[in-house]
Design a protein around this motif. Structure first.
Motif, PDB file in Angstrom:
ATOM      1  N   ASP A  72       0.870  -1.181   0.000  1.00 15.46           N
ATOM      2  CA  ASP A  72       0.000   0.000   0.000  1.00 15.46           C
ATOM      3  C   ASP A  72       0.903   1.227   0.000  1.00 15.46           C
ATOM      4  OD1 ASP A  72      -1.687   2.090   0.366  1.00 15.46           O
ATOM      5  OD2 ASP A  72      -2.589   1.351   2.219  1.00 15.46           O
ATOM      6  N   LYS A  73       1.068   1.843  -1.187  1.00 15.86           N
ATOM      7  CA  LYS A  73       2.028   2.947  -1.314  1.00 15.86           C
ATOM      8  C   LYS A  73       1.561   4.207  -0.599  1.00 15.86           C
ATOM      9  CE  LYS A  73       3.734   1.381  -5.835  1.00 15.86           C
ATOM     10  NZ  LYS A  73       4.032   1.760  -7.216  1.00 15.86           N
ATOM     11  N   PHE A  74       0.287   4.276  -0.249  1.00 14.54           N
ATOM     12  CA  PHE A  74      -0.224   5.476   0.430  1.00 14.54           C
ATOM     13  C   PHE A  74      -0.114   5.394   1.946  1.00 14.54           C
ATOM     14  CE2 PHE A  74      -2.069   5.928  -3.742  1.00 14.54           C
ATOM     15  CZ  PHE A  74      -1.919   7.284  -3.966  1.00 14.54           C
ATOM     16  N   GLN A  75       0.236   4.206   2.444  1.00 13.24           N
ATOM     17  CA  GLN A  75       0.310   4.057   3.896  1.00 13.24           C
ATOM     18  C   GLN A  75       1.427   4.919   4.469  1.00 13.24           C
ATOM     19  OE1 GLN A  75       1.167   0.153   5.447  1.00 13.24           O
ATOM     20  NE2 GLN A  75      -0.300   0.474   7.097  1.00 13.24           N
ATOM     21  N   GLY A  76       1.078   5.788   5.422  1.00 13.19           N
ATOM     22  CA  GLY A  76       2.091   6.585   6.119  1.00 13.19           C
ATOM     23  C   GLY A  76       2.539   7.852   5.422  1.00 13.19           C
ATOM     24  N   ILE A  77       1.867   8.230   4.329  1.00  9.61           N
ATOM     25  CA  ILE A  77       2.243   9.513   3.700  1.00  9.61           C
ATOM     26  C   ILE A  77       1.021  10.436   3.679  1.00  9.61           C
ATOM     27  CG2 ILE A  77       4.094   8.560   2.248  1.00  9.61           C
ATOM     28  CD1 ILE A  77       2.064   8.921  -0.143  1.00  9.61           C
ATOM     29  N   PRO A  78       1.236  11.769   3.648  1.00  7.17           N
ATOM     30  CA  PRO A  78       0.102  12.695   3.576  1.00  7.17           C
ATOM     31  C   PRO A  78      -0.671  12.492   2.267  1.00  7.17           C
ATOM     32  CG  PRO A  78       2.158  13.854   4.071  1.00  7.17           C
ATOM     33  CD  PRO A  78       2.523  12.457   3.707  1.00  7.17           C
ATOM     34  N   MET A  79      -1.972  12.285   2.362  1.00  9.27           N
ATOM     35  CA  MET A  79      -2.791  12.009   1.175  1.00  9.27           C
ATOM     36  C   MET A  79      -4.211  12.527   1.354  1.00  9.27           C
ATOM     37  SD  MET A  79      -4.030   8.085   1.616  1.00  9.27           S
ATOM     38  CE  MET A  79      -5.488   8.371   0.665  1.00  9.27           C
ATOM     39  N   GLU A  80      -4.935  12.638   0.255  1.00  9.13           N
ATOM     40  CA  GLU A  80      -6.359  13.001   0.273  1.00  9.13           C
ATOM     41  C   GLU A  80      -7.058  12.108  -0.745  1.00  9.13           C
ATOM     42  OE1 GLU A  80      -7.936  15.805   1.739  1.00  9.13           O
ATOM     43  OE2 GLU A  80      -6.191  16.864   2.541  1.00  9.13           O
ATOM     44  N   ARG A  81      -8.411  12.201  -0.730  1.00  8.41           N
ATOM     45  CA  ARG A  81      -9.203  11.535  -1.761  1.00  8.41           C
ATOM     46  C   ARG A  81      -9.959  12.593  -2.551  1.00  8.41           C
ATOM     47  NH1 ARG A  81      -9.329   6.048  -1.794  1.00  8.41           N
ATOM     48  NH2 ARG A  81      -8.244   5.408   0.083  1.00  8.41           N
ATOM     49  N   ASP A  82     -10.107  12.366  -3.870  1.00  5.25           N
ATOM     50  CA  ASP A  82     -10.767  13.382  -4.693  1.00  5.25           C
ATOM     51  C   ASP A  82     -12.217  13.002  -4.969  1.00  5.25           C
ATOM     52  OD1 ASP A  82     -10.610  11.368  -6.525  1.00  5.25           O
ATOM     53  OD2 ASP A  82      -9.182  12.374  -7.844  1.00  5.25           O
ATOM     54  N   CYS A  83     -12.858  13.755  -5.871  1.00  4.30           N
ATOM     55  CA  CYS A  83     -14.285  13.553  -6.181  1.00  4.30           C
ATOM     56  C   CYS A  83     -14.540  12.185  -6.811  1.00  4.30           C
ATOM     57  CB  CYS A  83     -14.764  14.662  -7.106  1.00  4.30           C
ATOM     58  SG  CYS A  83     -13.795  14.759  -8.628  1.00  4.30           S
ATOM     59  N   LEU A  84     -13.519  11.525  -7.345  1.00  2.00           N
ATOM     60  CA  LEU A  84     -13.684  10.194  -7.951  1.00  2.00           C
ATOM     61  C   LEU A  84     -13.286   9.087  -6.981  1.00  2.00           C
ATOM     62  CD1 LEU A  84     -12.199  11.058 -11.469  1.00  2.00           C
ATOM     63  CD2 LEU A  84     -14.609  10.863 -10.843  1.00  2.00           C
ATOM     64  N   ASP A  85     -13.037   9.487  -5.735  1.00  2.00           N
ATOM     65  CA  ASP A  85     -12.624   8.571  -4.665  1.00  2.00           C
ATOM     66  C   ASP A  85     -11.220   8.002  -4.899  1.00  2.00           C
ATOM     67  OD1 ASP A  85     -13.302   7.725  -2.150  1.00  2.00           O
ATOM     68  OD2 ASP A  85     -13.878   5.716  -2.829  1.00  2.00           O
ATOM     69  N   PRO A 127      -7.175   8.100  -4.387  1.00  3.72           N
ATOM     70  CA  PRO A 127      -6.215   8.677  -3.446  1.00  3.72           C
ATOM     71  C   PRO A 127      -5.154   9.461  -4.215  1.00  3.72           C
ATOM     72  CG  PRO A 127      -5.634   6.413  -3.916  1.00  3.72           C
ATOM     73  CD  PRO A 127      -6.863   6.708  -4.739  1.00  3.72           C
ATOM     74  N   TYR A 128      -4.589  10.471  -3.592  1.00  2.00           N
ATOM     75  CA  TYR A 128      -3.437  11.148  -4.214  1.00  2.00           C
ATOM     76  C   TYR A 128      -2.552  11.731  -3.123  1.00  2.00           C
ATOM     77  CZ  TYR A 128      -6.124  15.495  -3.557  1.00  2.00           C
ATOM     78  OH  TYR A 128      -6.836  16.541  -3.026  1.00  2.00           O
ATOM     79  N   PRO A 129      -1.229  11.758  -3.379  1.00  2.00           N
ATOM     80  CA  PRO A 129      -0.311  12.326  -2.382  1.00  2.00           C
ATOM     81  C   PRO A 129      -0.440  13.839  -2.372  1.00  2.00           C
ATOM     82  CG  PRO A 129       0.886  11.645  -4.346  1.00  2.00           C
ATOM     83  CD  PRO A 129      -0.542  11.284  -4.585  1.00  2.00           C
ATOM     84  N   THR A 130      -0.191  14.468  -1.224  1.00  2.00           N
ATOM     85  CA  THR A 130      -0.374  15.927  -1.149  1.00  2.00           C
ATOM     86  C   THR A 130       0.923  16.688  -0.867  1.00  2.00           C
ATOM     87  OG1 THR A 130      -1.031  15.621   1.151  1.00  2.00           O
ATOM     88  CG2 THR A 130      -2.810  15.852  -0.451  1.00  2.00           C
ATOM     89  N   GLU A 131       2.025  15.979  -0.624  1.00  2.00           N
ATOM     90  CA  GLU A 131       3.291  16.685  -0.354  1.00  2.00           C
ATOM     91  C   GLU A 131       4.219  16.592  -1.557  1.00  2.00           C
ATOM     92  OE1 GLU A 131       3.901  16.717   4.296  1.00  2.00           O
ATOM     93  OE2 GLU A 131       5.669  15.947   3.235  1.00  2.00           O
ATOM     94  N   GLY A 132       4.808  17.737  -1.939  1.00  2.00           N
ATOM     95  CA  GLY A 132       5.690  17.759  -3.107  1.00  2.00           C
ATOM     96  C   GLY A 132       4.904  17.761  -4.404  1.00  2.00           C
ATOM     97  N   ILE A 133       3.641  18.223  -4.319  1.00  2.00           N
ATOM     98  CA  ILE A 133       2.739  18.186  -5.474  1.00  2.00           C
ATOM     99  C   ILE A 133       2.345  19.604  -5.885  1.00  2.00           C
ATOM    100  CG2 ILE A 133       0.451  17.385  -6.272  1.00  2.00           C
ATOM    101  CD1 ILE A 133       2.476  15.093  -5.639  1.00  2.00           C
ATOM    102  N   SER A 134       2.406  19.905  -7.193  1.00  2.00           N
ATOM    103  CA  SER A 134       2.031  21.235  -7.694  1.00  2.00           C
ATOM    104  C   SER A 134       0.567  21.300  -8.101  1.00  2.00           C
ATOM    105  CB  SER A 134       2.864  21.606  -8.927  1.00  2.00           C
ATOM    106  OG  SER A 134       4.205  21.802  -8.564  1.00  2.00           O
TER     107      SER A 134
END
Ligand SMILES: Cc1cc2nc3c(=O)[nH]c(=O)nc-3n(C[C@H](O)[C@H](O)[C@H](O)COP(=O)(O)O)c2cc1C
Length: 209
Positions: A88-101, A103-110
């Motif tokens: 699970d690549k999202f485990q333990g990193i800052p993330m959110e979910r969008d309108c399509l459900d 996941p996406y990372p939120t740090e280091g993202i433009s």
């Protein structure tokens, strides 16, 4: 054909993510690009072995995030050199979910684009996925985006065999290649305790050139 001509193409560095069958996943790509403006559509080329492609085909959507030059190499290592099939690549990193459900990372993202798949094209080793943007957001106004060139020159990153832009090392190079990320150690010998400086794998992952 002069293979060096392909190095003249410019790209950014992105993470494509999706969620299906109760599993999240994502991978690094350099092939996300906008192909039409109205409606806004993006394309991405994904290797058939990448689990992210399976998740996108199962869910019918994906989310593309644009990496900024502040993105940590650990984030690229996490998404670019191992498979969501095993971790699970999202485990333990800052993330959110969008309108399509998705996941996406939120740090280091433009920026982020949330897309519904409208078409796919089988290219043999890869599938070209075309998505229509349902939502887009700027997460960081100030940091420049990470270019594919700076990923190699400044971050000393490599491109693994699953990427469409991967190139075999020239036959003249003497050394050892990491089978996971493509890093090349130019040396006659490979120390037993050698650890790949890009993806962190040990000497057993290296093959003689
Ligand atoms: C700089 C970089 C660019 C990459 N570009 C692509 C790409 O455009 N398409 C692709 O399928 N894989 C690309 N990859 C490889 C995938 O990120 C990698 O195979 C990943 O481990 C797949 O994970 P998954 O099985 O969870 O999908 C790239 C990797 C890096 C580091």
């Amino acid at each position: 054909m002069n293979q060096k001509a392909f190095y003249k193409l410019t790209y950014g560095v992105y993470i494509i993510s999706a969620s299906a069958e109760g599993k999240d996943g994502g991978c690094v790509v350099n092939t996300l690009s906008q192909v039409t403006s109205s409606p806004a559509r993006l394309s991405v080329a994904l290797n058939k072995n990448n689990h992210t492609l399976h998740l996108i085909q199962a869910s019918g959507s994906f989310t593309g995030t644009v990496l900024s030059d502040q993105a940590d190499m650990d984030l690229i290592r996490r998404f670019g050199f191992q498979s969501s099939r095993d971790k699970d690549k999202f485990q333990g990193i800052p993330m959110e979910r969008d309108c399509l459900d998705n996941p996406y990372p939120t740090e280091g993202i433009s920026a982020r684009f949330s897309c519904r798949v409208i078409s796919t094209l089988d290219l043999g080793s890869h599938v070209l996925v075309i998505g229509e943007a349902e939502d887009a957001e700027v997460l960081d106004e100030s940091a420049p985006v990470l270019t594919y060139s700076d990923y190699h020159l400044k971050k000393k990153g490599t491109t693994p065999p699953n990427a469409p832009s991967y190139q075999e090392a020239p036959k003249t190079v003497v050394g050892w290649r990491c089978s996971v990320c493509g890093y090349i150690l130019e040396s006659d010998t490979l120390p037993e305790d050698f650890v790949c400086p890009v993806c962190g794998r040990d000497a057993s992952y290296f093959v003689k050139l």
